[in-house]
Design an enzyme around this catalytic site. Structure first.
Site, PDB file in Angstrom:
ATOM      1  N   ALA A  10       0.814  -1.209   0.000  1.00 15.09           N
ATOM      2  CA  ALA A  10       0.000   0.000   0.000  1.00 15.09           C
ATOM      3  C   ALA A  10       0.852   1.266   0.000  1.00 15.09           C
ATOM      4  O   ALA A  10       0.683   2.147  -0.858  1.00 15.09           O
ATOM      5  CB  ALA A  10      -0.941  -0.013   1.200  1.00 15.09           C
ATOM      6  N   ILE A  11       1.789   1.380   0.938  1.00 16.88           N
ATOM      7  CA  ILE A  11       2.578   2.609   1.059  1.00 16.88           C
ATOM      8  C   ILE A  11       3.669   2.675  -0.003  1.00 16.88           C
ATOM      9  O   ILE A  11       3.857   3.707  -0.652  1.00 16.88           O
ATOM     10  CB  ILE A  11       3.167   2.733   2.469  1.00 16.88           C
ATOM     11  CG1 ILE A  11       2.037   2.868   3.495  1.00 16.88           C
ATOM     12  CG2 ILE A  11       4.104   3.929   2.553  1.00 16.88           C
ATOM     13  CD1 ILE A  11       1.116   4.058   3.272  1.00 16.88           C
ATOM     14  N   GLY A  12       4.400   1.598  -0.202  1.00 17.22           N
ATOM     15  CA  GLY A  12       5.418   1.596  -1.241  1.00 17.22           C
ATOM     16  C   GLY A  12       4.836   1.879  -2.614  1.00 17.22           C
ATOM     17  O   GLY A  12       5.416   2.631  -3.414  1.00 17.22           O
ATOM     18  N   LYS A 206       3.584   9.076  16.232  1.00 20.40           N
ATOM     19  CA  LYS A 206       2.861   8.078  15.430  1.00 20.40           C
ATOM     20  C   LYS A 206       2.746   6.768  16.216  1.00 20.40           C
ATOM     21  O   LYS A 206       1.677   6.136  16.268  1.00 20.40           O
ATOM     22  CB  LYS A 206       3.611   7.855  14.111  1.00 20.40           C
ATOM     23  CG  LYS A 206       3.092   6.695  13.239  1.00 20.40           C
ATOM     24  CD  LYS A 206       1.855   7.052  12.484  1.00 20.40           C
ATOM     25  CE  LYS A 206       1.315   5.880  11.654  1.00 20.40           C
ATOM     26  NZ  LYS A 206       2.192   5.471  10.550  1.00 20.40           N
ATOM     27  N   ASN A 214      -3.252  -0.756  17.556  1.00 18.69           N
ATOM     28  CA  ASN A 214      -2.999  -1.937  16.730  1.00 18.69           C
ATOM     29  C   ASN A 214      -3.227  -3.243  17.482  1.00 18.69           C
ATOM     30  O   ASN A 214      -3.989  -4.093  17.007  1.00 18.69           O
ATOM     31  CB  ASN A 214      -1.590  -1.873  16.135  1.00 18.69           C
ATOM     32  CG  ASN A 214      -1.562  -1.218  14.773  1.00 18.69           C
ATOM     33  OD1 ASN A 214      -1.720  -1.879  13.758  1.00 18.69           O
ATOM     34  ND2 ASN A 214      -1.370   0.088  14.752  1.00 18.69           N
ATOM     35  N   SER A 275      -3.362  -1.875  10.559  1.00 20.21           N
ATOM     36  CA  SER A 275      -2.522  -2.776   9.772  1.00 20.21           C
ATOM     37  C   SER A 275      -2.351  -4.123  10.471  1.00 20.21           C
ATOM     38  O   SER A 275      -2.308  -5.172   9.821  1.00 20.21           O
ATOM     39  CB  SER A 275      -1.151  -2.143   9.517  1.00 20.21           C
ATOM     40  OG  SER A 275      -0.490  -1.866  10.739  1.00 20.21           O
TER      41      SER A 275
END
Length: 338
Positions: A10-12, A206, A214, A275
């Protein structure tokens, strides 16, 4: 610039697609279905407004030698996957190659160029034996904090959900020529990438939410808004965050927002699966050591009690063992009624 993005999740995928669309020369270092899809069709990005864009000119390979020397390497795999690629990342290095680390949690380089009594210490939870720091020298690293949310819809297809902030920082807090160049590239790609003089404080901000939301989400199979609006779960998250705040304080870190504001920010995101919950449902190893185990390690290092964090960590580690033994994930299913 020549930019290699290791990992096209997703981020990459979001970062690489945006950088390529902004004119950078991007190579994805990936494998499996993502490799085949990107080679065949480029990488497709679905923006928050539904607009679709295709970065067709990107390269994709699973061969680090073939990728060659890069100006920037974006390390976009999860923290517990860095060890799988670390031995090969050096093949992408030239004399001035910069590595942008995009892992959640306490990074392997945390105490390098830190100063003070803990200077140069390894964080064994994320870098047992110090191998990562040897293979990816911290002198090459720019710290980065990932705030956007995105998802991998299909191999080579990314949906951007919300957020554009990728703050960057040199490990010693300086403003170097290289960080100015990387920041300019990110901002040209549509991201907000301020240069911070204390990237560790931003990492903790963060992490403050991640280390609580999480594991609770993964154990209770609940979204962020569910946790924040359930009184007992909200109290548990707050207790874990207070413990983490005490650990951070002993390392010279202060938070620029209040605990209640941080929880309110998570609540505002809504019905979002963390995540770790997504990993548990998919049968992937949860990112528990970087997000929680590392904080416990720093707590022991600084003599800080963390009973609530310890309990959540123990339960997720047990869940992880159960998943490994069963070779499967854990997902809620609708009950079948007679």
């Amino acid at each position: 610039m020549k930019i290699a993005v290791i990992g096209a999740g997703a981020i990459g995928g979001l970062v690489g697609a945006r950088l390529a669309l902004a004119g950078q020369t991007v190579t994805f270092v990936v494998r499996g279905a993502n490799l085949q899809a990107i080679r065949a069709h480029g990488i497709r990005l679905v923006e928050t407004d539904g607009t679709e864009r295709v970065a067709a000119q990107v390269q994709a390979t699973d061969d680090y030698d073939a990728a060659g020397v890069q100006d920037v390497v974006v390390l976009a795999v999860k923290a517990h996957q860095v060890g799988d690629v670390a031995a090969r990342v050096g093949k992408l290095f030239g004399p001035d190659t910069v590595v942008v680390t995009m892992q959640n949690g306490i990074p392997f380089w945390y105490f390098h160029r830190h100063g003070g009594e803990y200077e140069g210490r390894s964080v064994h939870s994320v870098d047992p034996g110090g191998d990562l720091a040897r293979l990816i020298p911290p002198e090459r690293v720019l710290g980065c904090v990932v705030y956007p949310a995105a998802e991998l819809l299909a191999p080579g297809v990314i949906r951007h959900i919300e957020g554009n902030r990728f703050p960057l920082g040199e490990l010693d807090g300086s403003t170097s020529e290289r960080i100015v160049r990387v920041t300019a590239a990110f901002e040209a790609a549509g991201f907000k990438s301020p240069i911070l003089d204390d990237i560790r404080a931003e990492i903790w901000l963060k992490l403050w939410g991640n280390l609580s939301f999480n594991p609770i989400s993964a154990l209770a199979h609940s979204t962020l808004v569910d946790i924040c609006q359930h009184p007992l779960a909200r109290d548990l998250a707050a207790d874990m965050m207070r413990e983490a705040e005490s650990v951070a304080a002993r390392l010279g870190i202060s938070f620029r927002v209040s605990l209640e504001r941080r929880i309110a920010g998570a609540e505002k995101i809504g019905k979002h699966k963390t995540s770790m919950l997504q990993d548990v449902e998919a049968g992937r190893g949860p990112e528990i050591d970087a997000l929680v185990g590392s904080v416990i390690e720093l707590a022991r290092m600084t003599g800080t009690p963390t009973p609530h964090i310890d309990s959540a960590y123990a339960l997720v580690k047990l869940l992880e063992q159960t998943m490994v033994e069963a070779r499967g994930g854990v997902r809620l299913q609708k009950a079948v009624t007679a």
